[in-house]
Design an enzyme around this catalytic site. Structure first.
Site, PDB file in Angstrom:
ATOM      1  N   TYR A   1       0.834  -1.199   0.000  1.00 41.74           N
ATOM      2  CA  TYR A   1       0.000   0.000   0.000  1.00 41.74           C
ATOM      3  C   TYR A   1       0.867   1.246   0.000  1.00 41.74           C
ATOM      4  CZ  TYR A   1       0.968   0.931   4.973  1.00 41.74           C
ATOM      5  OH  TYR A   1       1.581   1.216   6.160  1.00 41.74           O
TER       6      TYR A   1
ATOM      7  N   LYS B   1       6.556  -1.899   1.802  1.00 45.48           N
ATOM      8  CA  LYS B   1       5.373  -1.330   2.463  1.00 45.48           C
ATOM      9  C   LYS B   1       4.211  -2.321   2.312  1.00 45.48           C
ATOM     10  CE  LYS B   1       3.202   3.177   3.126  1.00 45.48           C
ATOM     11  NZ  LYS B   1       3.291   3.260   4.576  1.00 45.48           N
TER      12      LYS B   1
ATOM     13  N   GLU C   1      12.345   2.451  14.140  1.00 46.99           N
ATOM     14  CA  GLU C   1      11.354   3.447  13.704  1.00 46.99           C
ATOM     15  C   GLU C   1      10.104   3.263  14.542  1.00 46.99           C
ATOM     16  OE1 GLU C   1       9.916   2.729   9.690  1.00 46.99           O
ATOM     17  OE2 GLU C   1      10.013   0.563   9.997  1.00 46.99           O
TER      18      GLU C   1
ATOM     19  N   LEU D   1      11.326   1.401   7.102  1.00 49.82           N
ATOM     20  CA  LEU D   1      10.737   1.762   5.819  1.00 49.82           C
ATOM     21  C   LEU D   1      11.376   3.076   5.387  1.00 49.82           C
ATOM     22  CD1 LEU D   1       8.360   1.177   3.758  1.00 49.82           C
ATOM     23  CD2 LEU D   1       7.131   2.952   5.008  1.00 49.82           C
TER      24      LEU D   1
END
Ligand code: PLP
Length: 287
Positions: free
Chosen positions: A33, A149, A182, A207
């Protein structure tokens, strides 16, 4: 006004939009996505989002569902039909619909595409973001391919909920070496005592956030030093500032980590300035 979704070639009322029960996204999280910010009806950082989408698909060996030109038309049309001026557009591509079987389906099975868009009360969001948010830290427990992702976000869902229940907005993952990777849906940054921006390199454990890339470019243009290197939780707690970036968060200052204040416990100047500048870039259509 009723919302409209794009589902596999058709624009349909959002309330009636649905995918087949044997969509591989639904059964295996076999899909990817993108979330792109919309400002003034335009998609912010669109080329970078599309480049990352193609990469995610290629890494998972999912066919490109359509040409880039066609996809841009669908994205714009979905934004337009929903009359979104400020908000987001969400795009999802899965490996398609096929009888449940772990092996890839036949090459004739087309990837499935869903696009939605919704408005966002940016002014309200800005008030919240400018007050700063709290984060908790949690052990990294995701697969190593977080550079893709993927719609497989269960670990992220669980830690975000854990953060919420702890009165925080975000959870920062910490790897086995004690370094922050993250957040559950954001990239992590700190500002050192001498004003250097520090964020983990995108080559491993995170990411490659589009907002992260744009903010790094913006900071360099402002002659702010950016160091891409891992940092520890202790370093973050002792930092002058901390903040997080994402298409939905832009630049959001972090005021506490695991209950300990960051800096003076108020949103940092650098984070707020980068947030302001990012909005300016987006309004001018440069981002
Ligand atoms: C795990 C993770 N890291 C970072 C980000 C930030 O990426 P971007 O700036 O492209 O929104 C996201 C956004 O969804 C995310 O899910």
């Amino acid at each position: 006004m009723s919302r409209i979704a794009y589902v596999n070639g058709r624009y349909v009322p959002h309330a009636e939009a649905s995918v087949h029960i044997e969509d591989r996204g639904y059964q295996f999280a076999d899909g990817v996505y993108e979330v792109c910010e919309v400002m003034g009806g335009r998609l912010i950082d669109e080329p970078r989002h599309l480049a990352r989408l193609w990469r995610s698909l290629d890494e998972l060996r999912i066919r490109h569902p359509m040409s880039e030109a066609a996809l841009k038309v669908v994205l714009r049309e979905t934004v337009r039909r929903n009359r979104v001026r400020e908000g987001i557009v969400y795009l999802q591509v899965t490996r398609g619909v096929a009888r449940r079987d772990h092996y890839f389906p036949a090459a004739t099975v087309a990837p499935a595409v869903v696009v939605t868009s919704r408005s966002f009360d940016r002014a309200k969001n800005d008030v919240g973001a400018e007050a700063g948010v709290k984060v908790i830290t949690v052990p990294e427990n995701r697969w190593p391919r977080v550079d893709i992702k993927s719609v497989g976000l269960l670990p992220n869902v669980l830690v975000k909920q854990q953060a919420k229940e702890a009165g925080a907005k975000e959870a920062w993952y910490v790897d086995a070496d004690g370094h922050v990777t993250e957040g559950g849906s954001t990239n992590a940054w700190i500002v050192s005592a001498d004003g250097v921006l520090i964020t983990r390199p995108a080559e491993s454990g995170i990411l490659r956030g589009i907002t992260r890339s744009t903010v790094a470019d913006m900071a360099r243009d402002l002659q702010i030093r950016v160091e891409e290197r891992p940092f520890t939780v202790a370093e973050a707690k002792a930092a002058k500032e901390a903040f997080m970036t994402a298409a939905t968060a832009i630049v959001t200052p972090i005021v506490a980590i695991d209950g300990a204040p960051v800096g003076d416990g108020r949103p940092g100047k650098v984070a707020l300035e980068l947030r302001r500048r990012y909005h300016e870039f987006a309004h001018r259509g440069e981002a």
